[in-house]
Motif scaffolding. Structure first.
Motif, mmCIF file in Angstrom:
data_model
loop_
_atom_site.group_PDB
_atom_site.id
_atom_site.type_symbol
_atom_site.label_atom_id
_atom_site.label_comp_id
_atom_site.label_asym_id
_atom_site.label_seq_id
_atom_site.Cartn_x
_atom_site.Cartn_y
_atom_site.Cartn_z
ATOM 1 N N UNK A 1 -10.889 -12.784 -6.736
ATOM 2 C CA UNK A 1 -10.932 -11.399 -6.244
ATOM 3 C C UNK A 1 -9.600 -10.985 -5.635
ATOM 4 N N UNK A 2 -9.036 -11.823 -4.775
ATOM 5 C CA UNK A 2 -7.757 -11.506 -4.135
ATOM 6 C C UNK A 2 -6.637 -11.416 -5.168
ATOM 7 N N UNK A 3 -6.677 -12.284 -6.172
ATOM 8 C CA UNK A 3 -5.667 -12.241 -7.228
ATOM 9 C C UNK A 3 -5.737 -10.923 -7.986
ATOM 10 N N UNK A 4 -6.943 -10.469 -8.303
ATOM 11 C CA UNK A 4 -7.089 -9.213 -9.030
ATOM 12 C C UNK A 4 -6.604 -8.032 -8.186
ATOM 13 N N UNK A 5 -6.865 -8.084 -6.899
ATOM 14 C CA UNK A 5 -6.367 -7.033 -6.014
ATOM 15 C C UNK A 5 -4.843 -7.034 -5.991
ATOM 16 N N UNK A 6 -4.249 -8.241 -5.992
ATOM 17 C CA UNK A 6 -2.799 -8.336 -6.028
ATOM 18 C C UNK A 6 -2.220 -7.789 -7.324
ATOM 19 N N UNK A 7 -2.895 -8.062 -8.423
ATOM 20 C CA UNK A 7 -2.456 -7.537 -9.719
ATOM 21 C C UNK A 7 -2.463 -6.009 -9.703
ATOM 22 N N UNK A 8 -3.537 -5.429 -9.198
ATOM 23 C CA UNK A 8 -3.647 -3.965 -9.171
ATOM 24 C C UNK A 8 -2.541 -3.356 -8.301
ATOM 25 N N UNK A 9 -2.233 -4.007 -7.186
ATOM 26 C CA UNK A 9 -1.148 -3.514 -6.325
ATOM 27 C C UNK A 9 0.180 -3.538 -7.080
ATOM 28 N N UNK A 10 0.473 -4.661 -7.731
ATOM 29 C CA UNK A 10 1.737 -4.778 -8.453
ATOM 30 C C UNK A 10 1.798 -3.818 -9.638
ATOM 31 N N UNK B 1 -17.567 -23.064 -4.878
ATOM 32 C CA UNK B 1 -17.582 -21.871 -5.725
ATOM 33 C C UNK B 1 -17.102 -20.628 -4.965
ATOM 34 N N UNK B 2 -17.399 -20.561 -3.669
ATOM 35 C CA UNK B 2 -17.015 -19.395 -2.879
ATOM 36 C C UNK B 2 -15.489 -19.271 -2.802
ATOM 37 N N UNK B 3 -14.804 -20.412 -2.653
ATOM 38 C CA UNK B 3 -13.344 -20.377 -2.584
ATOM 39 C C UNK B 3 -12.757 -19.847 -3.889
ATOM 40 N N UNK B 4 -13.260 -20.340 -5.007
ATOM 41 C CA UNK B 4 -12.754 -19.902 -6.310
ATOM 42 C C UNK B 4 -12.984 -18.414 -6.505
ATOM 43 N N UNK B 5 -14.164 -17.936 -6.157
ATOM 44 C CA UNK B 5 -14.480 -16.508 -6.322
ATOM 45 C C UNK B 5 -13.588 -15.654 -5.424
ATOM 46 N N UNK B 6 -13.354 -16.130 -4.211
ATOM 47 C CA UNK B 6 -12.487 -15.398 -3.293
ATOM 48 C C UNK B 6 -11.070 -15.300 -3.835
ATOM 49 N N UNK B 7 -10.557 -16.391 -4.366
ATOM 50 C CA UNK B 7 -9.200 -16.390 -4.923
ATOM 51 C C UNK B 7 -9.103 -15.471 -6.137
#
Length: 360
Positions: free
Chosen positions: A276-285, A268-274
């Motif tokens: 979160x990182x994906x959402x951060x990438x979306x905000x950057x783009x 579950x930790x891996x999925x949650x980490x991905x």
């Protein structure tokens, strides 16, 4: 040779360009692939351990019923074991659904810009694909309902939609399902559901008891990072799963894929980490596109559909020469490209290349 007449002119699915091919053709040392919505962070460390443990069993057929994985997944989702079927990616499950339900001249309704595998498999079975235009990039549920006839067998809803990244919100989905005739199967494709952070998104699994004509598709290819192992699944009422299972080939998922999926599911930790990182990438783009004055649809998966105000195919070629692979050529959206969300470094390199291409 005499093939089925209706398949002769069917388009062949075009995957994203392979990295090694681009390196070889263009003589580049580094190529970044942001075309196939893969997880740039790979897969859980427990997956490698599970695969290693299976290497001594390669001479044995896999469990044709995926019994252990089914048990783990059923518990994870809160459903019964007989409500699940696995396929070689959710693509195969889509093919099995059409094989089980579509007869020649049966009608199937889908958006006009969505995952192309729905239409191709309906067409292969000799069915009639009814394509309903998106409305502001979102499935037009009212128009899809209006298209239903006595000949309608299946309605496909990709949620989040590929390629636009938009979602059908919960209340709208419920209203739609309440109006769909009982004889029509609704296939809700939630391949990107684990990335969604919008509170208005609907969990299709929770609706299965209320709607017996609903089938939910999911995959281990996206957030779980198992795209190369090809394993996806459907969840529905037991009778629907039985029908689909009756047309499934034996041993359609491998031992390694089953073991890897079971391991991935419990990290579950891996999925949650991905997520979160994906959402951060979306905000950057988002921020970069805003600075460039480019319009885009809300991204709810791990990709963004952005209007670059000129030929998407030309932009594809321009970025390709710079070692960035994206997707373009989206029918009624000729000026749009779809770019997967990468790591921070990949996203920055994509933006640098995009700025250079736009300046030209």
């Amino acid at each position: 040779m005499r093939p089925k007449p209706h398949i002769v002119d069917l388009p062949v699915y075009q995957p994203g360009k392979p990295i090694e091919e681009v390196k070889r053709e263009l003589g580049l040392d580094e190529v970044i692939k942001l075309a196939s919505n893969e997880n740039p962070y790979g897969s859980s460390s427990s997956v490698a351990e599970a695969i290693q443990a299976e290497l001594s069993q390669l001479s044995l057929y896999p469990d044709g019923s995926s019994a252990e994985l089914t048990t783990v997944l059923a518990e994870h989702l809160g459903v019964e074991r007989n409500q699940i079927i696995f396929g070689c990616g959710s693509d195969e499950v889509i093919a099995l659904i059409t094989r089980a339900f579509i007869l020649p001249q049966d009608e199937s309704i889908m958006a006009d810009q969505t995952f192309s595998v729905y239409k191709s498999n309906v067409d292969i079975e000799g069915g009639v694909s009814i394509e309903v235009p998106l409305k502001d990039g979102v499935h037009d549920l009212d128009a899809m309902l209006a298209a239903v006839t006595d000949n309608t067998k299946i309605i496909w809803i990709c949620n989040p939609n590929n390629p636009t990244g938009t979602i059908v919100e919960h209340d709208n989905l419920i209203s739609f399902l309440n109006q769909v005739p009982a004889h029509v199967l609704v296939v809700l494709d939630e391949a990107y559901c684990e990335f969604v952070t919008d509170e208005n998104y609907s969990d299709g699994i929770s609706l299965l008891n209320q709607y017996p004509n609903l089938v939910v598709l999911r995959t281990f290819s996206k957030i779980y990072g198992l795209a190369s192992l090809r394993i996806g699944y459907a969840v529905a009422n037991a009778q629907s799963i039985t029908y689909i299972n009756q047309v499934r080939e034996p041993f359609n998922t491998s031992r390694i894929a089953q073991a890897a999926a079971k391991a991935a599911l419990t990290d579950y930790d891996f999925v949650e980490s991905c997520r979160t990182k994906n959402q951060q990438g979306i905000e950057y783009l988002y921020g970069q596109f805003d600075e460039l004055g480019l319009e885009y649809y809300p991204a709810n998966g791990n990709f963004i559909f952005v209007n670059i105000k000129s030929s998407g195919l030309d932009m594809f070629q321009s970025l390709l020469k710079q070692g960035i692979i994206i997707r373009a050529g989206f029918g009624k959206y000729p000026n749009y490209i779809r770019v997967s969300v990468g790591t921070p470094e990949q996203n920055e390199k994509f933006i640098t290349a995009l700025k250079h291409a736009l300046a030209q």
